[in-house]
Design a protein around this motif. Structure first.
Motif, mmCIF file in Angstrom:
data_model
loop_
_atom_site.group_PDB
_atom_site.id
_atom_site.type_symbol
_atom_site.label_atom_id
_atom_site.label_comp_id
_atom_site.label_asym_id
_atom_site.label_seq_id
_atom_site.Cartn_x
_atom_site.Cartn_y
_atom_site.Cartn_z
ATOM 1 N N ALA A 64 0.730 -1.062 -0.244
ATOM 2 C CA ALA A 64 -0.013 -0.242 -0.408
ATOM 3 C C ALA A 64 1.020 1.069 0.105
ATOM 4 O O ALA A 64 1.219 2.683 -1.421
ATOM 5 N N ARG A 65 2.051 0.706 0.569
ATOM 6 C CA ARG A 65 2.893 2.710 1.102
ATOM 7 C C ARG A 65 3.447 2.951 -0.400
ATOM 8 O O ARG A 65 3.585 3.366 -0.947
ATOM 9 N N GLN A 66 4.141 1.686 -1.258
ATOM 10 C CA GLN A 66 4.607 1.219 -2.496
ATOM 11 C C GLN A 66 3.757 2.272 -3.497
ATOM 12 O O GLN A 66 4.075 3.242 -4.314
ATOM 13 N N GLY A 67 2.315 1.780 -3.692
ATOM 14 C CA GLY A 67 1.127 1.922 -3.934
ATOM 15 C C GLY A 67 0.875 3.913 -4.608
ATOM 16 O O GLY A 67 0.819 4.135 -5.085
ATOM 17 N N LEU A 68 1.036 4.505 -2.653
ATOM 18 C CA LEU A 68 0.505 6.063 -2.556
ATOM 19 C C LEU A 68 1.495 6.731 -2.867
ATOM 20 O O LEU A 68 1.330 7.375 -3.623
ATOM 21 N N TRP A 69 3.028 5.768 -3.420
ATOM 22 C CA TRP A 69 4.214 6.623 -3.423
ATOM 23 C C TRP A 69 4.131 6.761 -4.724
ATOM 24 O O TRP A 69 4.163 8.285 -5.383
ATOM 25 N N ASN A 70 4.304 5.866 -5.326
ATOM 26 C CA ASN A 70 3.743 5.806 -7.042
ATOM 27 C C ASN A 70 3.023 6.732 -7.440
ATOM 28 O O ASN A 70 3.138 7.456 -8.456
ATOM 29 N N THR A 71 1.849 6.559 -6.647
ATOM 30 C CA THR A 71 0.487 7.298 -7.286
ATOM 31 C C THR A 71 0.768 8.916 -7.163
ATOM 32 O O THR A 71 0.664 9.527 -8.639
ATOM 33 N N MET A 72 1.341 9.786 -6.046
ATOM 34 C CA MET A 72 1.770 10.467 -5.793
ATOM 35 C C MET A 72 2.972 11.656 -6.489
ATOM 36 O O MET A 72 2.891 12.550 -7.200
ATOM 37 N N LEU A 73 3.879 10.326 -7.375
ATOM 38 C CA LEU A 73 4.999 10.871 -8.142
ATOM 39 C C LEU A 73 4.445 10.942 -9.511
ATOM 40 O O LEU A 73 4.826 11.952 -9.685
ATOM 41 N N ARG A 74 3.251 10.534 -9.564
ATOM 42 C CA ARG A 74 2.526 10.675 -11.396
ATOM 43 C C ARG A 74 2.126 12.108 -11.396
ATOM 44 O O ARG A 74 2.324 12.308 -12.344
ATOM 45 N N TYR A 75 1.662 12.084 -10.174
ATOM 46 C CA TYR A 75 0.656 13.750 -9.962
ATOM 47 C C TYR A 75 1.872 14.977 -10.431
ATOM 48 O O TYR A 75 1.851 15.608 -10.765
ATOM 49 N N ALA A 76 2.961 14.638 -9.364
ATOM 50 C CA ALA A 76 3.881 15.797 -9.920
ATOM 51 C C ALA A 76 4.713 15.142 -10.627
ATOM 52 O O ALA A 76 5.225 16.136 -10.866
ATOM 53 N N MET A 77 5.025 14.799 -11.108
ATOM 54 C CA MET A 77 5.684 14.538 -12.587
ATOM 55 C C MET A 77 5.052 15.131 -13.639
ATOM 56 O O MET A 77 5.178 16.050 -14.341
ATOM 57 N N HIS A 78 3.498 14.792 -13.242
ATOM 58 C CA HIS A 78 2.659 15.536 -14.613
ATOM 59 C C HIS A 78 2.508 16.769 -14.556
ATOM 60 O O HIS A 78 2.833 17.738 -15.478
#
Length: 334
Positions: A54-68
């Motif tokens: 779950a932690r990795q999923g959250l970090w990866n998802t929020m990173l995608r927002y940031a990269m966008h």
């Protein structure tokens, strides 16, 4: 993240729990000097959630927002703004900024970072921040505003600041400083005495009395037909373009002897160390103010400075300056 967002609905395991809330979700917010200010519509993400997947999923998802958003900023020549960075998760932000830097090495990063000077310096270095928001609206009176400016210039070799006269989070000048007329001295001070970049929130150039709403559906802005500061703004930045001593940090000396209403400063050439521009601003928008100041240690004997508007000249020695309510005078080396 929004309490009613898709992420909140699909990934309740990514959220910080709070049994005191009806929905069991802890709200995000910011810690003030005396209390925590809760944002009722925002759920606090749990970047330390115990389940690794779950932690990795959250970090990866929020990173995608940031990269966008970083990608859009890089593509359009914009700036990446980190909102409320003082309340953000430090480990996640450092990791995400590393990824952003790798993909967009030229991107400029502006941070809203409200904390002590030592922490600001550490976070600025750790995350590679370029510029920090300076909140002059927290200093409504001249003596404390002068001290704030001294601090900004003093620390400019370590921290660069963005110095707008108000923010989308603050009120407009009419609200923050009591009257729309306060826009003039605040703008002159920000551009000519500030440590570098400055700016205004949309609508301030027209003297709006209420903040324009940018969130939600379109709303009609009430603009005054008899107020337009765009000419002032243009003329101030023309001065910055013409005089390299302006718009740079670390070269300001005050000569107002602590005047309660007038702020007066000298900007020096960063190479020759000679005085180049004299700025006098009356922050009292209701009454005339006078200042008697000593230029003997600032201006060499025989040097002449001319008023940028009237052409009147001043020389070394003590001079008397009279400023109408909310007025300013600028003298440049002849």
């Amino acid at each position: 993240i929004g309490v009613d967002s898709l992420i909140t609905q699909k990934h309740p395991d990514w959220l910080t729990k709070d049994p005191q809330e009806k929905d069991g979700i802890k709200r995000a917010g910011w810690q003030g000097a005396d209390q925590f200010h809760k944002w009722v519509d925002l759920a606090l993400l749990d970047y330390e959630c115990p389940e690794a997947r779950a932690r990795q999923g959250l970090w990866n998802t929020m990173l995608r927002y940031a990269m966008h958003w970083a990608g859009l900023a890089a593509e359009t020549g914009g700036v990446l703004r980190l909102d409320n960075l003082h309340s953000s998760h430090p480990k996640f932000m450092k990791w995400a900024m590393g990824r952003i830097r790798k993909s967009y090495p030229e991107i400029i990063v502006l941070a809203e970072l409200f904390t002590d000077e030592v922490t600001i310096q550490r976070i600025t270095k750790d995350m590679g921040l370029h510029i920090i928001l300076a909140t002059q609206w927290e200093h409504p009176f001249v003596p404390e505003l002068r001290r704030f400016l001294i601090y900004l210039h003093k620390t400019s070799n370590r921290i660069r600041y963005y110095f707008p006269i108000s923010s989308h989070d603050s009120g407009v000048p009419a609200k923050e400083y009591g009257d729309v007329r306060s826009t003039v001295p605040r703008m002159v001070m920000s551009v000519l005495l500030g440590p570098g970049p400055t700016g205004i929130v949309q609508g301030v150039e027209h003297g709006v009395k209420e903040q324009i709403r940018f969130i939600g559906g379109p709303s009609e802005a009430k603009l005054s037909s008899d107020v337009d500061f765009s000419g002032l703004i243009r003329s101030l930045f023309d001065l910055v373009d013409a005089h390299p001593a302006l718009g740079v940090p670390g070269n300001l000396t005050f000569i107002d002897e602590g005047h309660i209403a007038i702020m007066a400063g000298v900007r020096f050439d960063t190479v020759t160390k000679r005085a180049e521009v004299l700025i006098f601003v009356n922050f009292d928008i209701y009454a005339l103010q006078t200042l008697n100041c000593d230029l003997t240690s600032i201006v060499d004997e025989g040097e002449v400075f001319r008023d940028a508007q009237s052409g009147e000249s001043v020389h070394s020695g003590r001079i008397n300056i009279t400023l109408e309510a909310g007025a300013y005078r600028i003298f440049v080396r002849a």
